[in-house]
Design an enzyme around this catalytic site. Structure first.
Site, short mmCIF file in Angstrom:
data_model
loop_
_atom_site.label_atom_id
_atom_site.label_comp_id
_atom_site.label_asym_id
_atom_site.label_seq_id
_atom_site.Cartn_x
_atom_site.Cartn_y
_atom_site.Cartn_z
N SER B 63 0.85 -1.19 0.00
CA SER B 63 0.00 0.00 0.00
C SER B 63 0.89 1.24 0.00
O SER B 63 2.05 1.16 0.38
CB SER B 63 -0.93 0.00 1.21
OG SER B 63 -0.22 0.28 2.38
N VAL B 65 2.75 4.60 1.12
CA VAL B 65 3.36 4.98 2.39
C VAL B 65 4.12 3.83 3.03
O VAL B 65 5.28 4.00 3.37
CB VAL B 65 2.37 5.59 3.41
CG1 VAL B 65 3.09 5.99 4.69
CG2 VAL B 65 1.70 6.81 2.81
N CYS B 66 3.47 2.66 3.18
CA CYS B 66 4.16 1.56 3.84
C CYS B 66 5.50 1.31 3.20
O CYS B 66 6.50 1.15 3.86
CB CYS B 66 3.40 0.25 3.71
SG CYS B 66 1.73 0.37 4.22
N GLY B 67 5.48 1.24 1.86
CA GLY B 67 6.73 0.97 1.15
C GLY B 67 7.77 2.00 1.53
O GLY B 67 8.91 1.67 1.82
N MET B 70 8.94 1.29 5.29
CA MET B 70 9.87 0.17 5.42
C MET B 70 11.16 0.47 4.66
O MET B 70 12.25 0.12 5.08
CB MET B 70 9.22 -1.13 4.93
CG MET B 70 8.06 -1.61 5.79
SD MET B 70 8.49 -1.91 7.53
CE MET B 70 7.28 -0.86 8.35
#
Lengths: 180, 178
Positions: B63, B65-67, B70
């Site tokens: 999704s 932002v998550c990328g 992390m």
């Protein structure tokens, strides 16, 4: 140790920074960026536009935030900009790198130094010796401690700006800051 | 999410909608867990006693932002190592999704699959969101004794950055920092 929500620049702008525009401007815009990041390339076009329009009123500052795992050319490109800075040509190299973002191999960087009329031997030595590695890492860490969470990240007068950064929106935010 | 909202239109932008749970607060013993990290490997939290552990819960692989989040942590692994700290990312995605996500983003730290029973570890840490069925974007720094020393829940649409983690590691007693 509770929750923190306001992200403020923990490293004030000083003579060590790369600045564009008047030091006594009422508004300072600090960008943390990466030379291989496509969003930073977009931001660079916005910066060039705003640097042209607001160069009497805003001091623009660039600091390095190379995402080395994501962008394998970002670190050396940052060191190249610093090596150019040591020869008084930071912004020339900075602009040149973004305008040639698809060619950031070592031989490209050496070629850019020649194109910009720098002392190429000195430039090559600086990169070979990793003379500017520490500077780049200092920017990276003070950015992290200030809440840089992506590239590009902007700070207006020391406070992280989380809004859109297309030219009209960012310009409006800078003009708001001028009025405060 | 409204009943007629199409799949994929989960609203990630209004995290303040409902805070049903309270994240574990500093001073709480971190609940132990064992979760798979690859199709044939598992991680048990208590095996990491003796060193600080960073748990980064996030809503979903892939999704927006998550990328970025992390990916950002991936750039700070050597700084975390300076504190002898181990980082784990946790979401309700399964190991095969994690495997592909790690490879795509070139991540060099383990992602744990809080997949079955779904979100059980996120619930134990007080950071599960029922409506989308995912974890919050929540951070925990656990000391070498297995006690939570810092926790933070970010608005789901906002990458919380790395400053809070670095500050929390800095404040751990120095013998744990090595």
């Amino acid at each position: 140790m509770s929750q923190t929500s306001v992200n403020d620049l923990n490293q004030p702008v000083t003579e060590r920074d790369h600045t564009y525009g008047p030091a006594d401007a009422s508004v300072t815009l600090v960008e943390y960026g990466d030379y291989e990041c496509p969003y930073c390339e977009q931001a660079h076009r916005v910066m060039k536009e705003l640097r042209g329009e607001l160069n009497d009123e805003v001091q623009f500052v660039f600091r390095n935030f190379p995402l080395r795992q994501m962008h394998p050319h970002a670190e050396l490109a940052a060191e190249a900009a610093e090596a150019a800075s040591a020869q008084g040509a930071f912004w020339e190299m900075h602009d040149h790198l973004y305008e040639h973002q698809d060619a950031l191999e070592r031989e490209d960087l050496d070629g850019y130094a020649a194109e910009l009329g720098l002392d190429e031997d000195e430039f090559v030595r600086a990169l070979n010796e990793g003379r500017h590695e520490e500077r780049v890492q200092q920017d990276f860490l003070n950015g992290a401690h200030s809440g840089v969470n992506a590239t590009p990240t902007f700070f207006i007068n020391g406070t992280r700006y989380d809004g859109q950064w297309d030219a009209p929106t960012l310009r409006a935010a800078l003009e708001d800051a001028m009025r405060q | 999410m409204t009943p007629d909202a199409a799949e994929g239109e989960i609203d990630y932008t209004h995290p303040e909608l409902e805070a049903e749970q309270t994240p574990l607060q500093p001073g709480t013993e971190a609940p132990d867990f064992t979760l798979p990290t690859t199709p044939d490997q598992a991680v048990t939290l208590s095996n990491f006693r003796g060193q600080p552990v960073i748990l980064a819960f996030y809503p979903a692989d892939w999704s927006p932002v998550c990328g970025d989040q992390m990916g950002l942590y991936n750039e700070f692994l050597s700084e975390f190592r300076d504190y002898n700290a181990q980082l784990f990312g946790l979401s309700v995605d399964g190991v095969w999704s994690h495997d592909a996500f790690e490879a795509d983003r070139n991540l060099h730290f383990p992602l744990l699959a809080d997949f079955e029973p779904k979100g059980e570890v996120a619930r134990a840490y007080g950071v599960y969101r029922d409506e989308p069925g995912t974890a919050e974007r929540a951070l925990f720094v656990i000391d070498a004794e297995g006690v939570v020393q810092w926790s933070y829940v970010s608005p789901v649409g906002v990458n919380p950055g790395v400053d809070g983690i670095l500050d929390a590691l800095e404040e751990l007693p120095s013998e744990e920092n090595q």
